[in-house]
Design a protein around this motif. Structure first.
Motif, PDB file in Angstrom:
ATOM      1  N   PHE A 108       0.826  -1.205   0.000  1.00 50.35           N
ATOM      2  CA  PHE A 108       0.000   0.000   0.000  1.00 50.35           C
ATOM      3  C   PHE A 108       0.863   1.259   0.000  1.00 50.35           C
ATOM      4  CE2 PHE A 108      -2.117   3.374   2.482  1.00 50.35           C
ATOM      5  CZ  PHE A 108      -3.186   3.627   1.631  1.00 50.35           C
ATOM      6  N   ASN A 109       2.043   1.180   0.598  1.00 48.42           N
ATOM      7  CA  ASN A 109       2.931   2.340   0.637  1.00 48.42           C
ATOM      8  C   ASN A 109       3.290   2.820  -0.765  1.00 48.42           C
ATOM      9  OD1 ASN A 109       4.630   4.221   2.146  1.00 48.42           O
ATOM     10  ND2 ASN A 109       6.344   3.090   1.267  1.00 48.42           N
ATOM     11  N   LEU A 110       3.230   1.923  -1.757  1.00 43.29           N
ATOM     12  CA  LEU A 110       3.582   2.295  -3.122  1.00 43.29           C
ATOM     13  C   LEU A 110       2.447   3.030  -3.830  1.00 43.29           C
ATOM     14  CD1 LEU A 110       5.295  -1.066  -4.213  1.00 43.29           C
ATOM     15  CD2 LEU A 110       6.386   0.989  -3.289  1.00 43.29           C
ATOM     16  N   VAL A 111       1.210   2.841  -3.346  1.00 39.20           N
ATOM     17  CA  VAL A 111       0.060   3.434  -4.037  1.00 39.20           C
ATOM     18  C   VAL A 111      -0.803   4.251  -3.083  1.00 39.20           C
ATOM     19  CG1 VAL A 111      -0.033   1.625  -5.808  1.00 39.20           C
ATOM     20  CG2 VAL A 111      -1.243   1.296  -3.641  1.00 39.20           C
ATOM     21  N   ARG A 112      -0.256   4.642  -1.943  1.00 41.61           N
ATOM     22  CA  ARG A 112      -1.052   5.279  -0.895  1.00 41.61           C
ATOM     23  C   ARG A 112      -1.654   6.606  -1.313  1.00 41.61           C
ATOM     24  NH1 ARG A 112       3.145   6.170   3.862  1.00 41.61           N
ATOM     25  NH2 ARG A 112       1.247   6.974   4.875  1.00 41.61           N
ATOM     26  N   HIS A 113      -1.064   7.277  -2.306  1.00 40.52           N
ATOM     27  CA  HIS A 113      -1.565   8.581  -2.722  1.00 40.52           C
ATOM     28  C   HIS A 113      -2.555   8.486  -3.886  1.00 40.52           C
ATOM     29  CE1 HIS A 113       1.266  10.368  -0.009  1.00 40.52           C
ATOM     30  NE2 HIS A 113       2.308   9.861  -0.655  1.00 40.52           N
ATOM     31  N   SER A 114      -2.765   7.287  -4.410  1.00 43.38           N
ATOM     32  CA  SER A 114      -3.646   7.163  -5.578  1.00 43.38           C
ATOM     33  C   SER A 114      -4.745   6.115  -5.413  1.00 43.38           C
ATOM     34  CB  SER A 114      -2.818   6.813  -6.823  1.00 43.38           C
ATOM     35  OG  SER A 114      -2.095   5.601  -6.627  1.00 43.38           O
ATOM     36  N   LEU A 115      -4.572   5.178  -4.505  1.00 44.89           N
ATOM     37  CA  LEU A 115      -5.552   4.091  -4.362  1.00 44.89           C
ATOM     38  C   LEU A 115      -6.817   4.587  -3.662  1.00 44.89           C
ATOM     39  CD1 LEU A 115      -5.991   1.015  -4.778  1.00 44.89           C
ATOM     40  CD2 LEU A 115      -5.184   0.712  -2.416  1.00 44.89           C
ATOM     41  N   LYS A 116      -7.955   4.306  -4.266  1.00 43.85           N
ATOM     42  CA  LYS A 116      -9.242   4.653  -3.678  1.00 43.85           C
ATOM     43  C   LYS A 116      -9.737   3.501  -2.804  1.00 43.85           C
ATOM     44  CE  LYS A 116      -9.364   8.541  -5.879  1.00 43.85           C
ATOM     45  NZ  LYS A 116      -9.171   9.816  -5.141  1.00 43.85           N
ATOM     46  N   PRO A 117     -10.474   3.804  -1.730  1.00 44.33           N
ATOM     47  CA  PRO A 117     -10.945   2.735  -0.848  1.00 44.33           C
ATOM     48  C   PRO A 117     -11.939   1.814  -1.537  1.00 44.33           C
ATOM     49  CG  PRO A 117     -11.926   4.839  -0.228  1.00 44.33           C
ATOM     50  CD  PRO A 117     -10.870   5.138  -1.242  1.00 44.33           C
ATOM     51  N   LEU A 118     -11.881   0.561  -1.179  1.00 44.35           N
ATOM     52  CA  LEU A 118     -12.804  -0.438  -1.705  1.00 44.35           C
ATOM     53  C   LEU A 118     -14.202  -0.195  -1.136  1.00 44.35           C
ATOM     54  CD1 LEU A 118     -12.875  -3.152  -3.372  1.00 44.35           C
ATOM     55  CD2 LEU A 118     -12.580  -4.320  -1.177  1.00 44.35           C
ATOM     56  N   ALA A 119     -15.198  -0.194  -1.998  1.00 42.19           N
ATOM     57  CA  ALA A 119     -16.572   0.035  -1.555  1.00 42.19           C
ATOM     58  C   ALA A 119     -17.023  -1.113  -0.652  1.00 42.19           C
ATOM     59  CB  ALA A 119     -17.507   0.145  -2.753  1.00 42.19           C
ATOM     60  N   PRO A 120     -17.852  -0.818   0.363  1.00 40.94           N
ATOM     61  CA  PRO A 120     -18.299  -1.867   1.292  1.00 40.94           C
ATOM     62  C   PRO A 120     -18.930  -3.066   0.598  1.00 40.94           C
ATOM     63  CG  PRO A 120     -18.882   0.301   2.151  1.00 40.94           C
ATOM     64  CD  PRO A 120     -18.345   0.517   0.770  1.00 40.94           C
ATOM     65  N   ARG A 121     -19.722  -2.823  -0.463  1.00 47.09           N
ATOM     66  CA  ARG A 121     -20.399  -3.941  -1.135  1.00 47.09           C
ATOM     67  C   ARG A 121     -19.402  -4.889  -1.801  1.00 47.09           C
ATOM     68  NH1 ARG A 121     -21.491   0.635  -4.184  1.00 47.09           N
ATOM     69  NH2 ARG A 121     -20.724   0.634  -6.333  1.00 47.09           N
ATOM     70  N   TRP A 122     -18.225  -4.369  -2.182  1.00 45.48           N
ATOM     71  CA  TRP A 122     -17.200  -5.242  -2.763  1.00 45.48           C
ATOM     72  C   TRP A 122     -16.326  -5.856  -1.677  1.00 45.48           C
ATOM     73  CZ3 TRP A 122     -18.508  -6.698  -7.254  1.00 45.48           C
ATOM     74  CH2 TRP A 122     -19.099  -5.824  -8.165  1.00 45.48           C
ATOM     75  N   TYR A 123     -16.153  -5.137  -0.587  1.00 45.60           N
ATOM     76  CA  TYR A 123     -15.376  -5.688   0.537  1.00 45.60           C
ATOM     77  C   TYR A 123     -16.019  -6.966   1.059  1.00 45.60           C
ATOM     78  CZ  TYR A 123     -13.196  -5.873   5.186  1.00 45.60           C
ATOM     79  OH  TYR A 123     -12.516  -6.275   6.321  1.00 45.60           O
TER      80      TYR A 123
END
Length: 239
Positions: A108-123
């Protein structure tokens, strides 16, 4: 004559304490990911250290680790790794979950500034395989004492209650129907084929999915929240 203003020790102490706390919050907001990754690395590492300590005669230290992790894990020997002839202090699934939290946290440290959170329905779909694997195993054990008809009635009742709640919240989507379908298929499997038995590969895979999904779901939100704290505290300290 006016007397010179005197300092108030209590006020100075309160101000110094506030600045000290702000600096700690600022540090945490910048290094929260390192703190979390270190915590989970230690958390998943200690159970593997326990059998090594036990095999080398450090019984008291090893037993302390076993006792601590017994509060969070069943520690069944049939579902745990062994090192040097001694059992690891957590099960396969727990090891996979926390190991995945460490690995996914580092990535996650490699994409921490661009990754969007996973939606609850997909989690939920990251959690579903573990729920099915563990749930079917639990129901299989209950079949020894509870008639299958009662288990069917209980399962349908639970799904019905969940469906009503989601319907009232306007959240009854195709994702929900798909989840209900998996639940029905699990009951049908148990009805037709009898008791379900998990294995080490299923426990590791499903646990790994939970760890990865949790990082994707929670860490981007934490990153955004800590960034806001960092901005707010920085302004407060320099203002």
């Amino acid at each position: 004559m006016n007397e010179p203003a005197q300092s108030h020790p209590a006020g100075n102490f309160s101000q110094d304490l506030g600045q000290w706390a702000d600096k700690r919050f600022l540090w945490l907001s910048k290094h929260w990911l390192t703190v979390v990754n270190t915590f989970f690395f230690i958390y998943v590492g200690l159970p593997f250290l326990a059998p090594i300590l036990l095999a080398n005669g450090y019984t008291s230290n090893a037993n302390t680790i076993y006792w601590l992790y017994r509060l969070a894990c069943h520690q069944l020997p049939s579902r745990a790794f062994f090192i040097a002839g001694e059992q690891v202090a957590i099960c396969h699934r727990c090891a996979a979950i926390y190991g995945a939290l460490v690995m996914a946290g580092l990535l996650f440290n490699l994409v921490r500034h661009s990754l969007k959170p996973l939606a609850p329905r997909w989690y939920i779909f990251f959690l579903l395989p573990m729920a099915l694997d563990g749930g079917m195993g639990l129901v299989s054990e209950l079949r020894q004492f509870v008639p299958m008809g009662v288990l069917w009635a209980s399962g349908l009742a639970v799904m019905g209650i969940i469906g009503i709640v989601l319907y009232k919240q306007n959240y009854l989507t195709w994702h929900t129907y798909l989840l209900f379908s998996f639940g029905l298929l699990a009951l049908i499997y148990l009805q037709l084929f009898g008791p379900y038995t998990s294995n080490i590969y299923l426990r590791l895979i499903t646990g790994f999915m939970v760890g990865v999904g949790t990082v994707w779901f929670a860490y981007p939100t934490l990153e955004e929240g800590f960034y806001d704290i960092q901005e707010e505290v920085s302004v407060k300290l320099t203002g």
